[in-house]
Design an enzyme around this catalytic site. Structure first.
Site, PDB file in Angstrom:
ATOM      1  CD  GLU A 176      20.261  23.281  15.186  1.00  0.00           C
ATOM      2  OE1 GLU A 176      20.607  23.431  16.384  1.00  0.00           O
ATOM      3  OE2 GLU A 176      20.812  22.466  14.414  1.00  0.00           O
ATOM      4  CG  PHE A 221      22.316   9.268  12.203  1.00  0.00           C
ATOM      5  CD1 PHE A 221      22.729   9.261  13.536  1.00  0.00           C
ATOM      6  CD2 PHE A 221      22.774  10.285  11.377  1.00  0.00           C
ATOM      7  CE1 PHE A 221      23.583  10.230  14.021  1.00  0.00           C
ATOM      8  CE2 PHE A 221      23.638  11.261  11.860  1.00  0.00           C
ATOM      9  CZ  PHE A 221      24.041  11.232  13.180  1.00  0.00           C
ATOM     10  CD  GLN A 222      21.863  14.181  12.782  1.00  0.00           C
ATOM     11  OE1 GLN A 222      21.788  14.585  11.630  1.00  0.00           O
ATOM     12  NE2 GLN A 222      22.645  14.771  13.690  1.00  0.00           N
ATOM     13  CE  LYS A 265      21.198  13.772   2.398  1.00  0.00           C
ATOM     14  NZ  LYS A 265      22.318  13.233   3.189  1.00  0.00           N
ATOM     15  CG  MET A 309       9.849  36.986  37.760  1.00  0.00           C
ATOM     16  SD  MET A 309       9.224  38.530  38.481  1.00  0.00           S
ATOM     17  CE  MET A 309       8.939  39.531  37.024  1.00  0.00           C
TER      18      MET A 309
END
Lengths: 581, 161
Positions: A71, A133-134, A183, A493
């Site tokens: 993602e 869930f999630q 959903k 760096m």
């Protein structure tokens, strides 16, 4: 072979096709609404909570969906697309981990004022708040790093919300807007009536047109100034004001420095351009700011990497600040002439009113002298490859005409210093947040926006390993990004700071165990090349440019190189370490 | 110079709007001494009253940053005008029968009222500006305060503005 970029269809055609009122699902509403906003491609990753949305995308061909491998890759690609095109970038992820994987990308876009619409799925409204869930409270998590966000609880709100989101993302000071769709909302059926173009947001009215009185004050200040200086930032590019800026400089003949995000807002070959200011800016820019008696900030935000120690920044200057965001004015630096408005609008109103800064001739001479005396420099070598030389070579062979994206660190600063930009939207880098892993995916987005242009992604060997999985996207879509890896086998760096500020105590910076980047590229089906000296470098790069598809070119460079000049933290910007070159 | 400021914020009555405002104060290091939220005169809009500490520059930033929130309609610096600011406190004070007349004396002096009487306690309600409530609390402390609840300040500009 060329990148598989979808044909851009006219919004009119699409409107006719999709504007019909019809009973459809929330997911179909989303897709149609995106089309009506002119979206050509989205970057995303499916999952449980966005299954209805992906089901609606099955066989859907009116915009391109690019399946990334993470993602974070999706949102950085959308970001690169937005920065390169000036349009709104769009990405989609599922609930929970899908959404939280976007967080770094959202913050990156927020810090650099990049217009994104970020779509996340969430668990069904009946499950929200139950630790399902999630499930993650992504609107809550991202509140400090979004311009605005929506949790859509009713499918009827969806067309309005999407239209508002695009409006908010792309106007005023641009930024990411998140739309969280549960959903059951993406599944629900309703009569779709496309949102009209009118947006009714009482609390949102970005001020485009400045106060005329302040413009007069600025015109007057220019006439009186003996040492005027322009500090131009990303706001010039975001407002499409680069031509107006050029006209402003042409009329006033005031020397100009452009910030990291402002590179490309003004042609780097121009004699009045002094390069970048700040921590790794040019000697000339920093001295000029400190000596100036009039500092005109055009669309920059006085970031700490530009100002150095605030108390002591531009001590003799009358400060003018032009910005679309009133909150930026006076935030860091007290301002004498505040001008709130869209940079392009401001400059176009200003240009007929301003004249050549007539008292500044001695100043112009001084600037030219500084530029001549203190150019960027490094110790070149015939035995080892120097990173600065590599960037110079990239610049020369592409005549400064490529779109360059970078990751974060030394290679980013060298690219900013040695690649000479002449056009806006050609330089794509994570300035504010400094996000490693940005370089490769943002290049994919930039290439999607400009299939015809050469896109070079310059990375370090550290950041390259943060999103290298997106090489797969280049391979399968034949996205012809030239991926450069400046490999110094170390987190450069951090090494530089540990050397200069932490007494050579090199703590956890050795990247031993990194993959063979040529083999890594080949594993994805991408051509991989390696160079360890100048001759190999020229040859490999020429081969990369001749190769139609994506190529990874690894330049193995010297390990101990530092970025100079350097203003150490806590110093004013005229206190620069110049190195020993 | 750091000063106390009272500001009113007119916001859309939307879920999460309190979080947006309080989160903004938190992440930018602005102080919140008290915050109250409730209906406003207009349907769909809530009015927040926030008491904050800061110098002029901080106050300017607070106003500007608040305006960047899409759900913020208007920000009013109440304390730059003549204003009425009021707070309500409920104080449950330990009150054995022997102490009660003395406590009632304090309550009357402050034009407060007793709103509940228990066998060993009194519940006192006091309305006024914050200094009055502070004073009332100080005076009741010696008897023993079992529970204290303050609403935070709500305020309005005086006159027809």
């Amino acid at each position: 072979m060329s990148a598989q970029i979808p044909e851009v269809r006219s919004t009119e055609q699409l409107r006719e096709k999709w504007m019909k009122p019809e009973v459809i699902t929330g997911s179909e509403i989303l897709l149609r609404s995106l089309l009506l906003e002119g979206v050509e491609c989205v970057f995303g990753y499916p999952g449980g909570a966005v299954l209805y949305i992906y089901d609606a995308m099955y066989g859907f061909e009116d915009f391109k969906h690019v399946l990334t491998r993470h993602e974070q890759g999706a949102i950085h690609a959308a970001d690169g697309y937005a920065r390169a095109s000036g349009k709104v970038g769009v990405c989609i992820a599922t609930s929970g981990p899908g959404a939280t994987n976007l967080v770094t990308g959202i913050a990156t876009a927020y810090m650099d004022s990049v217009p994104l619409v970020v779509i996340t799925g969430n668990v069904a409204t009946t499950l929200i708040g139950t630790d399902a869930f999630q499930e993650a409270d992504i609107t809550g998590i991202t509140m400090p790093i979004t311009k605005h966000s929506y949790l859509v609880r009713d499918v009827k709100e969806l067309p309005r919300v999407i239209h508002e989101a695009f409006h908010i993302a792309s106007t005023g000071r641009k930024g990411p807007v998140l739309i969280d769709i549960p959903k059951d909302v993406s599944a629900a059926l309703t009569l779709f009536e496309p949102s009209s173009n009118a947006v009714n947001l009482r609390g949102y009215n970005p001020r485009m047109v400045p106060n005329k009185l302040q413009l007069d004050k600025l015109a007057q200040a220019i006439e009186e100034a003996e040492r005027p200086m322009i500090l131009a930032g990303g706001g010039v590019i975001y407002s499409g004001g680069h031509e107006a800026l050029f006209e402003f400089v042409k009329r006033t003949e005031i020397p100009i420095t452009t910030t990291l995000l402002g590179l490309g807002a003004f042609p780097s070959g121009h004699e009045l351009w002094t390069g970048m200011p700040g921590m790794h800016g040019t000697y000339t820019s920093n001295i000029a700011i400190q000596e100036s008696d009039l500092l005109i900030n055009i669309g920059a935000r006085f970031d700490d990497r530009v100002t150095g120690k605030l108390d002591g920044f531009a001590p003799h200057a009358k400060i003018v600040h032009i910005d679309i965001d009133p909150a930026e004015i006076g935030k860091n630096v007290p301002t004498d002439i505040p001008i709130v408005g869209d940079v392009k609008t401001v400059l176009e109103m200003l240009n007929p009113e301003v004249k050549r800064a007539a008292k500044a001739d001695a100043w112009r001479t001084r600037i030219q002298q500084l530029k001549m005396e203190q150019p960027f420099r490094y110790q070149d070598s015939d035995t080892v490859l120097k990173p600065q030389w590599v960037i110079e070579m990239l610049n020369e062979t592409t005549r400064g005409e490529a779109i360059v994206t970078t990751d974060v660190g030394q290679h980013q600063m060298w690219s900013a210093q040695y690649y000479k930009f002449n056009q806006p939207r050609s330089w794509i880098t994570s300035g504010g947040l400094g996000t490693m892993g940005f370089g490769l995916p943002s290049a994919i987005g930039a290439q999607m926006a400009h299939p015809e242009r050469l896109v070079i992604s310059i990375n370090g060997d550290g950041g390259m390993q943060m999103c290298s999985q997106e090489l797969a996207i280049c391979a399968i879509n034949n996205i012809p990004v030239k991926v450069v890896i400046i490999n110094n086998q170390v987190l450069g760096m951090v090494r530089q700071w540990q050397e200069l500020i932490y007494d050579n105590r090199y703590s956890h910076i050795d990247l031993e165990g990194s993959p063979d980047f040529v083999k890594l590229a080949e594993a994805y089906g991408v051509k991989g090349l390696r160079a360890t000296n100048k001759e190999e470098a020229r040859k490999a790069w020429a081969e990369a440019l001749e190769t139609p598809g994506p190529v990874v070119v690894e330049f193995v460079v010297s390990k101990g190189e530092n970025v100079y000049p350097m203003v150490t933290q806590g110093s004013t910007i005229d206190q620069m370490l110049l190195g020993d070159a | 110079m750091s000063m106390r400021h009272t500001i009113a914020v007119l916001v859309n009555d939307q879920p999460g709007v309190l979080q947006r405002v309080s989160g903004l104060f938190g992440r930018r290091g602005f102080n919140i001494e008290s915050i109250t939220v409730g209906q406003s005169e207009e349907t769909g809009l809530s009015r927040m009253v926030i008491v904050t500490l800061g110098d002029e520059q901080t106050l300017e930033q607070i106003e500007k940053q608040l305006y960047k929130l899409i759900d913020v309609i208007k920000v009013i610096n109440l304390s730059s005008n003549p204003m009425v600011a009021r707070e309500l406190a409920l104080i449950k004070v330990i009150a054995e029968p022997a102490n009660r007349p003395e406590i009632m004396g304090v309550v009357e002096t402050f034009r407060a009222s007793v709103v509940d009487i228990g066998s060993h306690s009194l519940m006192v309600q006091v309305v006024g500006d914050s200094t009055k409530i502070d004073a009332m609390i100080e005076l009741l402390k010696p008897y023993g305060i079992r529970e204290l609840s303050r609403t935070g300040v709500t305020a309005m500009i005086r006159g027809n503005v």
